[in-house]
Design a protein around this motif. Sequence first.
Motif, PDB file in Angstrom:
ATOM      1  N   ALA A 175       0.823  -1.205   0.000  1.00 39.35           N
ATOM      2  CA  ALA A 175       0.000   0.000   0.000  1.00 39.35           C
ATOM      3  C   ALA A 175       0.860   1.258   0.000  1.00 39.35           C
ATOM      4  CB  ALA A 175      -0.928  -0.006   1.217  1.00 39.35           C
ATOM      5  N   VAL A 176       1.984   1.234   0.718  1.00 39.54           N
ATOM      6  CA  VAL A 176       2.881   2.391   0.754  1.00 39.54           C
ATOM      7  C   VAL A 176       3.493   2.624  -0.620  1.00 39.54           C
ATOM      8  CG1 VAL A 176       5.040   3.275   1.705  1.00 39.54           C
ATOM      9  CG2 VAL A 176       3.368   2.202   3.212  1.00 39.54           C
ATOM     10  N   PHE A 177       3.880   1.564  -1.303  1.00 36.23           N
ATOM     11  CA  PHE A 177       4.366   1.707  -2.673  1.00 36.23           C
ATOM     12  C   PHE A 177       3.266   2.271  -3.562  1.00 36.23           C
ATOM     13  CE2 PHE A 177       8.211  -0.506  -1.726  1.00 36.23           C
ATOM     14  CZ  PHE A 177       9.068  -0.248  -2.788  1.00 36.23           C
ATOM     15  N   GLY A 178       2.022   1.911  -3.258  1.00 35.03           N
ATOM     16  CA  GLY A 178       0.901   2.474  -4.012  1.00 35.03           C
ATOM     17  C   GLY A 178       0.811   3.975  -3.843  1.00 35.03           C
ATOM     18  N   LEU A 179       1.117   4.474  -2.642  1.00 37.64           N
ATOM     19  CA  LEU A 179       1.125   5.918  -2.414  1.00 37.64           C
ATOM     20  C   LEU A 179       2.237   6.589  -3.214  1.00 37.64           C
ATOM     21  CD1 LEU A 179       0.437   6.176   1.434  1.00 37.64           C
ATOM     22  CD2 LEU A 179      -1.194   6.147  -0.468  1.00 37.64           C
ATOM     23  N   MET A 180       3.371   5.905  -3.350  1.00 29.03           N
ATOM     24  CA  MET A 180       4.446   6.445  -4.183  1.00 29.03           C
ATOM     25  C   MET A 180       3.985   6.566  -5.631  1.00 29.03           C
ATOM     26  SD  MET A 180       7.838   4.415  -2.838  1.00 29.03           S
ATOM     27  CE  MET A 180       8.098   4.072  -1.096  1.00 29.03           C
ATOM     28  N   GLY A 181       3.337   5.513  -6.124  1.00 26.56           N
ATOM     29  CA  GLY A 181       2.823   5.556  -7.494  1.00 26.56           C
ATOM     30  C   GLY A 181       1.789   6.644  -7.673  1.00 26.56           C
ATOM     31  N   ALA A 182       0.924   6.818  -6.665  1.00 25.68           N
ATOM     32  CA  ALA A 182      -0.101   7.859  -6.730  1.00 25.68           C
ATOM     33  C   ALA A 182       0.524   9.244  -6.752  1.00 25.68           C
ATOM     34  CB  ALA A 182      -1.047   7.733  -5.540  1.00 25.68           C
ATOM     35  N   MET A 183       1.574   9.441  -5.959  1.00 29.73           N
ATOM     36  CA  MET A 183       2.255  10.733  -5.909  1.00 29.73           C
ATOM     37  C   MET A 183       2.865  11.072  -7.266  1.00 29.73           C
ATOM     38  SD  MET A 183       2.985  13.242  -3.763  1.00 29.73           S
ATOM     39  CE  MET A 183       3.169  12.682  -2.065  1.00 29.73           C
ATOM     40  N   VAL A 184       3.459  10.089  -7.907  1.00 28.12           N
ATOM     41  CA  VAL A 184       4.051  10.302  -9.234  1.00 28.12           C
ATOM     42  C   VAL A 184       2.980  10.739 -10.225  1.00 28.12           C
ATOM     43  CG1 VAL A 184       5.108   9.132 -11.209  1.00 28.12           C
ATOM     44  CG2 VAL A 184       5.998   8.734  -8.921  1.00 28.12           C
ATOM     45  N   VAL A 185       1.858  10.044 -10.233  1.00 25.85           N
ATOM     46  CA  VAL A 185       0.777  10.358 -11.169  1.00 25.85           C
ATOM     47  C   VAL A 185       0.219  11.750 -10.924  1.00 25.85           C
ATOM     48  CG1 VAL A 185      -1.592   9.766 -11.817  1.00 25.85           C
ATOM     49  CG2 VAL A 185       0.132   7.972 -11.616  1.00 25.85           C
ATOM     50  N   ILE A 186      -0.026  12.094  -9.681  1.00 25.34           N
ATOM     51  CA  ILE A 186      -0.616  13.395  -9.361  1.00 25.34           C
ATOM     52  C   ILE A 186       0.314  14.531  -9.752  1.00 25.34           C
ATOM     53  CG2 ILE A 186      -1.328  14.878  -7.441  1.00 25.34           C
ATOM     54  CD1 ILE A 186      -2.451  12.353  -6.107  1.00 25.34           C
ATOM     55  N   GLN A 187       1.599  14.382  -9.463  1.00 23.28           N
ATOM     56  CA  GLN A 187       2.548  15.427  -9.848  1.00 23.28           C
ATOM     57  C   GLN A 187       2.651  15.539 -11.361  1.00 23.28           C
ATOM     58  OE1 GLN A 187       5.547  15.440  -5.964  1.00 23.28           O
ATOM     59  NE2 GLN A 187       6.325  14.851  -7.957  1.00 23.28           N
ATOM     60  N   TRP A 188       2.646  14.419 -12.036  1.00 28.33           N
ATOM     61  CA  TRP A 188       2.727  14.418 -13.502  1.00 28.33           C
ATOM     62  C   TRP A 188       1.510  15.082 -14.126  1.00 28.33           C
ATOM     63  CZ3 TRP A 188      -0.129  10.502 -16.542  1.00 28.33           C
ATOM     64  CH2 TRP A 188       0.035  10.685 -17.923  1.00 28.33           C
ATOM     65  N   ARG A 189       0.317  14.753 -13.661  1.00 25.85           N
ATOM     66  CA  ARG A 189      -0.905  15.304 -14.236  1.00 25.85           C
ATOM     67  C   ARG A 189      -1.085  16.780 -13.895  1.00 25.85           C
ATOM     68  NH1 ARG A 189      -2.288  13.899 -18.420  1.00 25.85           N
ATOM     69  NH2 ARG A 189      -4.483  14.403 -18.149  1.00 25.85           N
ATOM     70  N   ARG A 190      -0.371  17.251 -12.898  1.00 20.62           N
ATOM     71  CA  ARG A 190      -0.437  18.673 -12.552  1.00 20.62           C
ATOM     72  C   ARG A 190       0.660  19.484 -13.227  1.00 20.62           C
ATOM     73  NH1 ARG A 190      -2.321  19.377  -6.227  1.00 20.62           N
ATOM     74  NH2 ARG A 190      -4.400  18.478  -6.506  1.00 20.62           N
ATOM     75  N   GLY A 191       1.378  18.837 -14.111  1.00 21.89           N
ATOM     76  CA  GLY A 191       2.415  19.531 -14.851  1.00 21.89           C
ATOM     77  C   GLY A 191       3.699  19.724 -14.085  1.00 21.89           C
ATOM     78  N   LEU A 192       3.865  19.013 -12.959  1.00 25.74           N
ATOM     79  CA  LEU A 192       5.067  19.122 -12.153  1.00 25.74           C
ATOM     80  C   LEU A 192       6.027  17.994 -12.503  1.00 25.74           C
ATOM     81  CD1 LEU A 192       3.326  19.863  -8.735  1.00 25.74           C
ATOM     82  CD2 LEU A 192       4.212  21.527 -10.380  1.00 25.74           C
ATOM     83  N   GLU A 193       7.235  18.091 -11.999  1.00 24.84           N
ATOM     84  CA  GLU A 193       8.213  17.037 -12.220  1.00 24.84           C
ATOM     85  C   GLU A 193       7.756  15.780 -11.486  1.00 24.84           C
ATOM     86  OE1 GLU A 193      11.029  14.729 -13.471  1.00 24.84           O
ATOM     87  OE2 GLU A 193      10.923  16.818 -14.154  1.00 24.84           O
ATOM     88  N   ALA A 194       7.419  14.737 -12.258  1.00 24.54           N
ATOM     89  CA  ALA A 194       6.813  13.539 -11.673  1.00 24.54           C
ATOM     90  C   ALA A 194       7.707  12.887 -10.631  1.00 24.54           C
ATOM     91  CB  ALA A 194       6.463  12.535 -12.768  1.00 24.54           C
ATOM     92  N   PHE A 195       9.022  12.907 -10.856  1.00 24.16           N
ATOM     93  CA  PHE A 195       9.939  12.257  -9.929  1.00 24.16           C
ATOM     94  C   PHE A 195      10.775  13.272  -9.165  1.00 24.16           C
ATOM     95  CE2 PHE A 195       9.036   9.083 -13.167  1.00 24.16           C
ATOM     96  CZ  PHE A 195       8.777   7.959 -12.401  1.00 24.16           C
ATOM     97  N   GLY A 196      10.242  14.490  -9.050  1.00 22.46           N
ATOM     98  CA  GLY A 196      10.961  15.544  -8.362  1.00 22.46           C
ATOM     99  C   GLY A 196      10.880  15.418  -6.852  1.00 22.46           C
ATOM    100  N   GLY A 197      11.668  16.247  -6.164  1.00 23.30           N
ATOM    101  CA  GLY A 197      11.657  16.261  -4.709  1.00 23.30           C
ATOM    102  C   GLY A 197      12.155  14.993  -4.062  1.00 23.30           C
ATOM    103  N   GLY A 198      12.959  14.218  -4.793  1.00 23.22           N
ATOM    104  CA  GLY A 198      13.502  12.984  -4.232  1.00 23.22           C
ATOM    105  C   GLY A 198      12.574  11.798  -4.348  1.00 23.22           C
ATOM    106  N   LEU A 199      11.384  11.982  -4.944  1.00 24.69           N
ATOM    107  CA  LEU A 199      10.428  10.885  -5.038  1.00 24.69           C
ATOM    108  C   LEU A 199      10.959   9.757  -5.913  1.00 24.69           C
ATOM    109  CD1 LEU A 199       7.648   9.723  -4.395  1.00 24.69           C
ATOM    110  CD2 LEU A 199       6.718  11.019  -6.327  1.00 24.69           C
ATOM    111  N   GLY A 200      11.574  10.118  -7.032  1.00 24.73           N
ATOM    112  CA  GLY A 200      12.122   9.094  -7.915  1.00 24.73           C
ATOM    113  C   GLY A 200      13.189   8.266  -7.224  1.00 24.73           C
TER     114      GLY A 200
END
Length: 274
Positions: A175-200
């Motif tokens: 489930a925690v990995f799912g939150l990581m995937g969700a964070m990537v998608v939300i940042q990407w769809r908002r026009g932000l760096e999908a893997f920015g802020g150390g998320l990648g």
Amino acid sequence: MATCYRHPNRETGVSCSNCGRPICTSCMTPTSVGMRCPECSKQKTQVRTAATMYGGEPRVTVAIIIACVILFLGSGGSIGLSSSGGGWIYQHFALYGPLVHYEHEYWRLVTSGFLHSGIFHIGFNMYLLWILGQQLERTLGPTRFGTIYFTALLTGSFGALVQTTESVVVGASGAVFGLMGAMVVIQWRRGLEAFGGGLGGLIVINLVISFLPGFNIAFGGHIGGLIGGAIAALAIHESDRFRKPWLGYVACAALAVAAVIGSVAVSGDFHSIG
């Protein structure tokens, strides 16, 4: 530059003061608390204080953490590094394929995500859950966040059973990995760096650890949760963009049902590919 969530071809530097979604001039509604999107402008203004924003908002996140800690202590967990498995709680709620398939103990697909094998295991998972959960829950709201979390939990259980049905699996990692995937998608769809802020880097490091020998980690659960969380977040985001939020919940429910059916199907095979 971010793009309007309703008009992806329009760049904008303005976000809704309530939900944070990027909005263009056509979608802006001036209010006493700033610009709002069409959906939020129809809602009553909620007074937000520092206490409500940073203490009380991530209710689902806090509830999950409390449940995990209580079950960890109840299952015999201690401050040591040794496993806390083997007690009554583990016997009845941990994920074990044959019991899911032949004894129809389907609740294990969910309850296993609240159990942990040691202090390091629960500590690491709860730390990541708090870091990711409070951000996502404040962005999405408790209902959407909870939907994504439990969808990822079920897809994580499916992934773990695809990897092996011969081992007992516990942990909120899927489930925690799912939150990581969700964070990537939300940042990407908002026009932000999908893997920015150390998320990648966070995702890569955790995936690498998942495959290291000697750790006995159900990497299938991590991969299943990551994919499930990303799909769930994308479904919810797109349904909001088309102003049909119920479609997102339907898509998540369909994904969750598919994960349960798949889990029951593969859990009858006594095999291990990892």
